[in-house]
Design a protein around this motif. Structure first.
Motif, PDB file in Angstrom:
ATOM      1  N   GLN A  68       0.809  -1.226   0.000  1.00 33.21           N
ATOM      2  CA  GLN A  68       0.000   0.000   0.000  1.00 33.21           C
ATOM      3  C   GLN A  68       0.843   1.278   0.000  1.00 33.21           C
ATOM      4  N   LYS A  69       1.890   1.270  -0.814  1.00 32.36           N
ATOM      5  CA  LYS A  69       2.730   2.451  -0.985  1.00 32.36           C
ATOM      6  C   LYS A  69       2.841   2.777  -2.465  1.00 32.36           C
ATOM      7  N   THR A  70       2.731   4.054  -2.792  1.00 30.42           N
ATOM      8  CA  THR A  70       2.930   4.474  -4.173  1.00 30.42           C
ATOM      9  C   THR A  70       4.377   4.205  -4.595  1.00 30.42           C
ATOM     10  N   GLY A  71       4.534   3.703  -5.812  1.00 25.89           N
ATOM     11  CA  GLY A  71       5.877   3.403  -6.315  1.00 25.89           C
ATOM     12  C   GLY A  71       5.973   2.063  -7.014  1.00 25.89           C
ATOM     13  N   GLY A  72       4.932   1.232  -6.882  1.00 29.27           N
ATOM     14  CA  GLY A  72       4.888  -0.018  -7.628  1.00 29.27           C
ATOM     15  C   GLY A  72       6.077  -0.925  -7.394  1.00 29.27           C
ATOM     16  N   ASP A  73       6.676  -1.382  -8.489  1.00 25.67           N
ATOM     17  CA  ASP A  73       7.776  -2.349  -8.420  1.00 25.67           C
ATOM     18  C   ASP A  73       8.946  -1.848  -7.581  1.00 25.67           C
ATOM     19  N   TYR A  74       9.177  -0.553  -7.587  1.00 25.07           N
ATOM     20  CA  TYR A  74      10.271  -0.010  -6.780  1.00 25.07           C
ATOM     21  C   TYR A  74      10.083  -0.395  -5.311  1.00 25.07           C
ATOM     22  N   VAL A  75       8.876  -0.230  -4.819  1.00 24.98           N
ATOM     23  CA  VAL A  75       8.577  -0.582  -3.431  1.00 24.98           C
ATOM     24  C   VAL A  75       8.603  -2.093  -3.248  1.00 24.98           C
ATOM     25  N   PHE A  76       7.940  -2.826  -4.148  1.00 30.40           N
ATOM     26  CA  PHE A  76       7.850  -4.278  -4.007  1.00 30.40           C
ATOM     27  C   PHE A  76       9.236  -4.928  -3.969  1.00 30.40           C
TER      28      PHE A  76
END
Length: 425
Positions: A68-76
């Motif tokens: 639940q953080k904006t940033g997609g794959d970067y966060v994942f």
């Protein structure tokens, strides 16, 4: 961010559709027919691509609702594997992941408007520079603009498919439809796998809503709904659209051509009708450019919040819009637009995005207990995606080493920059 400034699942669905339905579906067929000609082969390629996109959408729904953080794959990738892998994805997104689709859409726009305006860069250049401005004000303004342009896109495509299925060309001999058994032989050709790269690129965007999850209202419920419904809808549309274009043009006419839709519907509607089709294909690309202009800078912004080198790009305006990241994304799109070859940029970007997307799907296996949504049949769907995607990329490296090596070189540059960069905390 207040609830009033967040987007509904319908806007999120429209954003996914807009990002998926862009240049690939209107241009890939010509490159595919240079390798495989059987109709069953073409339909299988697009069906496999849709199935892979749906698996990806299910996986990203799990990842997005988990973090639940904006940033997609970067966060994942940063959270599940290592910050360096997340950094590489943000680097890829900045350099080609979102800028390349914008550049390719602008190139295609010029191709489809050339019958009206001649051989000029002005239409694509104008929209490449002007559309990001629509996303500098507020999330609600971005949503309104995106909803409008996506509505235009969807209505146009359904009308196009309906007319294409209902009517026949004056001369049936121009059809490319070939339902013989030759598809058995084509499955083993390297060109079949390379054609899948074009298709995977065409389906790129099924994960769009996961990149701006903090801007989605009730993401636990709305993100999976948006990703799944949008992907299934586009899947059906893509298969039908290929069938329609094959129905109305010959292999000789379409093979190796970029403007395949212009050719096919020109045969159906005549020269004047083809002008209108070309015009509306160009218009619907506005939604594609808009979607990538909205999503891409959010990934750059997420990286800029964490790393010192990119920290100037973390600047936001009073409405929380990452204005500098939008500006840089637009600048890189402009460079690709002015310097790139259409097919090379498509293959180059497609290979790198497929590689990073595959790593992200793998990262979902690191989540042992999903919080809000879990991929059905986990881990088997992930295994299917990983095996299939790896095989296709292997064929790509073997058949198109230049574009593949360029993509790997881009990752190497990103890794070197990561080693020189420092986290803020």
């Amino acid at each position: 961010m207040s609830i009033s400034s967040k987007i509904s699942w319908k806007t999120a669905t429209g954003l996914v559709v807009a990002n998926m339905v862009g240049t690939g579906v209107f241009t890939s067929l010509g490159f595919q027919l240079a390798e495989v000609q059987n109709t069953w082969s073409i339909l299988l390629i697009w069906t496999l691509g849709g199935g892979m996109a749906l698996i990806g959408a299910l996986v990203y729904a799990e990842l997005g609702t988990h973090f639940q953080k904006t940033g997609g794959d970067y966060v994942f990738l940063s959270e599940t594997i290592h910050p360096s892998i997340g950094y590489l994805y943000a680097w890829v997104s900045l350099t080609v992941g979102f800028s390349a689709p914008i550049a390719i859409a602008a190139m295609a726009m010029n191709n489809y408007l050339s019958p009206l305006f001649g051989e000029t860069l002005i239409p694509g250049l104008f929209f490449l520079l002007a559309i990001p401005i629509a996303h500098l004000f507020s999330v609600s303004r971005s949503a309104q603009f995106q909803d409008l342009m996506t509505l235009v896109k969807v209505v146009f495509i359904f009308v196009l498919i309906g007319l294409g299925l209902a009517y026949s060309t004056p001369e049936q001999t121009v059809s490319s439809l070939n339902f013989t058994s030759s598809w058995n032989e084509e499955l083993l050709l390297p060109g079949f796998s390379v054609s899948l790269i074009y298709v995977f690129y065409a389906y790129t965007g099924w994960n769009s809503a996961a990149y701006i999850i903090e801007e989605v209202d009730q993401p636990q419920k709305n993100l999976p709904k948006a990703l799944i419904w949008a992907t299934i809808t586009v899947w059906v549309v893509y298969v039908l659209l290929q069938l329609v274009m094959l129905k109305h043009a010959s292999v000789e006419q379409l093979s190796g051509q970029v403007n395949v839709a212009d050719i096919a519907f020109g045969n159906l509607f005549g020269a004047k009708g083809a002008l209108w089709v070309s015009f509306f294909i160009a218009v619907q690309l506005i939604a594609t450019i808009s979607g990538y202009s909205w999503i891409g800078p959010r990934i750059t912004y997420a990286m800029a919040r964490d790393f010192k080198l990119w920290s100037p790009l973390a600047k936001i305006n009073a409405q929380g819009i990452p204005v500098r990241a939008i500006g840089l994304n637009t600048l890189i799109s402009l460079v690709l637009f002015l310097s790139g070859s259409f097919e090379q940029v498509m293959l180059y970007a497609g290979f790198v995005l497929q590689l990073m997307g595959t790593i992200t799907v793998f990262s979902s296996l690191k989540i042992k207990k999903a919080i809000n949504f879990q991929t059905p049949f986990k881990p088997w769907l992930q295994y299917i995606y990983l095996v299939f995607s790896t095989a296709v990329m292997g064929y790509m490296i073997w058949d198109r080493p230049k574009e593949s090596i360029a993509g790997l070189g881009l990752l190497f540059i990103g890794f070197v920059i990561f080693l020189l960069d420092r986290r803020k905390y």
